[in-house]
Design a protein around this motif. Structure first.
Motif, short mmCIF file in Angstrom:
data_model
loop_
_atom_site.label_atom_id
_atom_site.label_comp_id
_atom_site.label_asym_id
_atom_site.label_seq_id
_atom_site.Cartn_x
_atom_site.Cartn_y
_atom_site.Cartn_z
N HIS A 90 0.77 -1.25 0.00
CA HIS A 90 0.00 0.00 0.00
C HIS A 90 0.81 1.30 0.00
O HIS A 90 0.22 2.36 -0.16
CB HIS A 90 -1.05 -0.04 1.11
N HIS A 91 2.13 1.21 0.13
CA HIS A 91 2.92 2.42 -0.15
C HIS A 91 2.68 2.83 -1.60
O HIS A 91 2.69 4.00 -1.95
CB HIS A 91 4.41 2.18 0.15
N GLN A 92 2.44 1.82 -2.44
CA GLN A 92 2.21 2.10 -3.86
C GLN A 92 0.79 2.60 -4.14
O GLN A 92 0.54 3.15 -5.21
CB GLN A 92 2.54 0.85 -4.68
N LEU A 93 -0.10 2.43 -3.17
CA LEU A 93 -1.42 3.07 -3.30
C LEU A 93 -1.21 4.59 -3.24
O LEU A 93 -1.80 5.34 -4.02
CB LEU A 93 -2.32 2.60 -2.15
N LEU A 104 0.14 5.72 -6.47
CA LEU A 104 -0.84 5.89 -7.54
C LEU A 104 -1.50 7.27 -7.48
O LEU A 104 -1.95 7.79 -8.48
CB LEU A 104 -1.93 4.80 -7.46
N VAL A 105 -1.56 7.84 -6.29
CA VAL A 105 -2.13 9.19 -6.15
C VAL A 105 -1.12 10.23 -6.66
O VAL A 105 -1.50 11.26 -7.21
CB VAL A 105 -2.54 9.49 -4.68
N ALA A 106 0.16 9.95 -6.45
CA ALA A 106 1.22 10.91 -6.84
C ALA A 106 1.13 11.25 -8.33
O ALA A 106 0.82 10.37 -9.14
CB ALA A 106 2.59 10.28 -6.55
N PRO A 107 1.40 12.50 -8.69
CA PRO A 107 1.88 13.62 -7.87
C PRO A 107 0.76 14.47 -7.27
O PRO A 107 1.02 15.56 -6.78
CB PRO A 107 2.69 14.45 -8.88
N ALA A 111 7.11 5.25 3.38
CA ALA A 111 7.56 4.68 2.10
C ALA A 111 6.82 5.35 0.95
O ALA A 111 7.41 5.63 -0.10
CB ALA A 111 7.34 3.17 2.09
N GLY A 112 5.54 5.65 1.16
CA GLY A 112 4.77 6.36 0.13
C GLY A 112 5.36 7.73 -0.15
O GLY A 112 5.47 8.17 -1.30
N ARG A 113 5.80 8.40 0.92
CA ARG A 113 6.38 9.75 0.74
C ARG A 113 7.72 9.68 -0.01
O ARG A 113 8.12 10.64 -0.66
CB ARG A 113 6.54 10.47 2.08
N LEU A 114 8.40 8.53 0.08
CA LEU A 114 9.65 8.38 -0.70
C LEU A 114 9.34 8.41 -2.21
O LEU A 114 10.14 8.89 -3.01
CB LEU A 114 10.37 7.08 -0.33
N ILE A 115 8.16 7.91 -2.55
CA ILE A 115 7.77 7.92 -3.98
C ILE A 115 7.53 9.37 -4.42
O ILE A 115 8.00 9.80 -5.48
CB ILE A 115 6.51 7.05 -4.21
N TYR A 116 6.83 10.14 -3.60
CA TYR A 116 6.61 11.56 -3.91
C TYR A 116 7.97 12.29 -4.00
O TYR A 116 8.17 13.15 -4.85
CB TYR A 116 5.73 12.22 -2.84
N LYS A 117 8.86 11.90 -3.09
CA LYS A 117 10.19 12.54 -3.09
C LYS A 117 10.92 12.25 -4.41
O LYS A 117 11.49 13.15 -5.02
CB LYS A 117 10.98 11.98 -1.90
N ALA A 118 10.86 11.00 -4.83
CA ALA A 118 11.54 10.62 -6.08
C ALA A 118 11.00 11.43 -7.25
O ALA A 118 11.72 11.75 -8.19
CB ALA A 118 11.36 9.13 -6.34
N MET A 154 2.49 15.18 -0.53
CA MET A 154 1.91 14.15 0.34
C MET A 154 2.32 14.40 1.78
O MET A 154 3.48 14.69 2.08
CB MET A 154 2.39 12.75 -0.07
N GLY A 155 1.36 14.28 2.68
CA GLY A 155 1.65 14.39 4.10
C GLY A 155 1.01 13.24 4.86
O GLY A 155 0.10 12.57 4.37
#
Ligand code: MCU
Length: 386
Positions: free
Chosen positions: A280-283, A286-289, A313-320, A327-328
Motif C-alpha cells: 500500500h505504499h504504492q497506493l 498511484l495518487v502521486a503527484p 515509504a509512500g512519501r519516498l515515492i513523492y520525493k523521487a 503528500m503528508g
C-alpha cells in the motif's frame, strides 16, 4: 548551410519518436509476480526487472502497479460507461447506462454562500473532518453503490446491478467507480462546483474507500483518507510483521473474512500477503503527484506502526518525483475513532488550502506519527527521477 538547418531537425524527430512510442505503449503486463518477499516491493523497478529512472518511466510503472492492484486486490474498475447523464444542482442525479442496463443514484451538494465555482470534497457517508468555508461538501452514499454488510453482501448495490453480481470488483472499487461518475456529472452539469478541484474523504472503512478512490480516479485533486488503517494506509506486509510481534492489528488474512471491501480474487493472496506484487505504499504512489494527506490515529487495530512506516515509504515515492510536499501523513495521538482532533487541524488546513483553494500554504515535511522505522521494511533506495 542547408543541411546544418535540416539535419538537427531530422535527428530530433527520428530519435524522439521511438522513445515516445515506448512510453505511450507502456507494456502493461497482464500477469504479475507472486514471489514471496516480506519487504515492501520496490516502487522503482518494473515487474520485468527494468529500473524506473524517469518520471515518464514512473507513469508507466504506475500503470502496471494499477493493473496489479486491480487484478490481485481490488477487482477491475470498469471504464466510463457508454452513457452518463446528470441533472439537478443541490441534489445531483446521475444515470449510468451500459449494455442495455441503467442505474441511477444521487449525491447532495452543500455549497458555500457566494458565487462559485467552488472546490468540493466528496464525503463517503458524510464528512467526519471539518470542511472549511469556501469548500462545498458532496455527500456520497457509497453503501448504495456497493454494499458492505459483511461477507454475504458481496455483489450487491447499484454497481453490481449494472455490471452483474459476479463482477470482480470489491466494494472499494465499486465506490471509486461511483466517485468517477460524480466527476462525470460535475463536468456535465453546471452545479457551481469546479470539477478540477475535487477532494475525497471518508473515515475508517470509508477511509479505505477514499484512499482507493484517490488512487484509481486521476481526476481527484486531493485525497483525504481518515483512519483507514488496514486496507488503506497500512501495508499488508508490515501489519503481518506487527501481528507476528504480538500486536492486536488487522491483517489481510482477517480482513477478507470480515467484509467485502476487496475482490474475491484477493483471497488467495490475503493469507500470504508477502506474495502480492504490490503493497500500500504504492497506493500512495498511484495518487502521486496529486495531493494526498493521510490522517491516522494510534488505535492498535488500525496499525499505527504499519500506517506510519507504509506512508513514509509512500512519501519516498513523492520525493523521487520531486514533489515531497504533495503528500503528508499525520498520525500522532490517540483519540476517539473518526472524531477529528484539533492537533491535526493545521495539516488539514494546509492541504485543503493548497490543493483545493489555490492558496500558497506550505505542506512541507508533514510526517507526524509514532516511531516507525521504514528502513526495516524496504531493501531499495529512492532515486531522483529525471
Ligand atoms: C478501520 O476500519 C474498519 C476496520 O477495518 C474494521 O475491522 C472494523 O470492523 O471497522 C472499522 C470501521 O470501519 O469502523 C467504523
Amino acid at each position: 548551410m542547408k543541411y546544418s538547418i535540416v539535419l538537427p531537425f531530422l535527428a530530433t524527430t527520428v530519435l524522439a519518436a521511438p522513445v515516445e512510442q515506448r512510453q505511450a505503449a507502456c507494456n502493461v503486463p497482464t500477469t504479475f509476480p507472486s514471489t514471496s518477499n516480506s519487504k515492501l516491493p520496490d516502487p522503482f523497478k518494473f515487474f520485468d526487472g527494468r529500473k524506473v529512472e524517469t518520471k515518464a518511466d514512473f507513469e508507466c510503472r504506475n500503470k502496471e502497479v494499477n493493473a496489479a492492484v486491480q487484478a490481485q486486490e481490488l477487482g477491475i474498475l470498469p471504464p466510463k460507461p457508454a452513457t452518463v447523464t446528470a441533472s439537478g444542482t443541490s441534489s445531483l442525479s446521475i444515470t449510468a447506462s451500459e449494455g442495455g442496463k441503467s442505474v441511477s443514484f444521487s449525491v447532495s451538494i452543500k455549497k458555500p454562500s457566494g458565487s462559485g465555482p467552488f472546490p468540493a470534497i466528496i464525503a463517503y457517508g458524510g464528512a467526519s473532518i471539518p470542511v472549511p468555508a469556501g469548500v462545498a461538501t458532496i455527500t456520497f452514499n457509497n453503501d448504495q453503490i456497493g454494499a458492505q454488510q459483511g461477507g454475504n453482501s458481496r455483489g450487491q448495490g447499484k454497481f453490481f446491478d449494472l455490471y452483474g453480481s459476479g463482477h470482480s470488483a470489491g466494494a472499494l472499487t465499486a465506490w471509486a467507480w461511483g466517485v468517477d461518475r460524480v466527476i462525470d456529472a460535475l463536468e456535465l452539469v453546471d452545479t457551481g462546483i469546479n470539477p478540477k478541484k475535487v477532494g475525497v474523504t471518508g473515515c475508517s472503512r470509508n477511509g479505505k474507500g477514499a484512499f482507493v478512490a484517490a488512487a484509481l480516479v486521476p481526476r481527484i485533486a486531493l485525497g483525504l483518507p481518515q483512519e483507514s488503517g488496514s486496507g488503506g494506509a497500512a501495508c499488508w506486509r508490515i501489519s503481518d510483521s506487527e501481528k507476528a510481534a504480538g500486536k492486536n492489528i488487522q491483517t489481510s488474512g482477517q480482513i477478507i473474512g470480515e467484509n467485502v471491501w476487496f475482490s474475491k480474487n484477493f483471497n488467495t493472496f490475503a493469507t500470504k500477503s508477502s506474495t502480492t506484487a504490490t503493497d500500500h505504499h504504492q497506493l500512495a504512489g498511484l495518487v502521486a503527484p496529486r495531493g494526498l494527506l493521510v490522517i491516522e490515529n494510534e488505535i492498535d487495530w488500525l496499525g499505527p506502526v504499519s500506517t506510519t512506516a507504509c506512508m513514509k515509504a509512500g512519501r519516498l515515492i513523492y520525493k523521487a518525483l520531486g514533489v515531497p510536499d504533495n503528500m503528508g501523513f499525520t498520525g500522532s495521538g490517540n483519540h476517539n475513532h473518526c472524531s477529528f482532533p484539533s492537533n491535526q487541524q493545521a495539516e488539514l488546513t494546509a492541504f485543503i488550502n493548497k490543493f483545493l483553494l489555490d492558496k500558497s500554504d506550505s505542506t512541507a515535511n508533514i510526517e507526524k506519527g509514532p516511531a516507525a522505522d521504514v528502513s526495516k521494511y524496504i531493501d531499495w533506495t529512492t532515486p531522483t527521477l529525471t
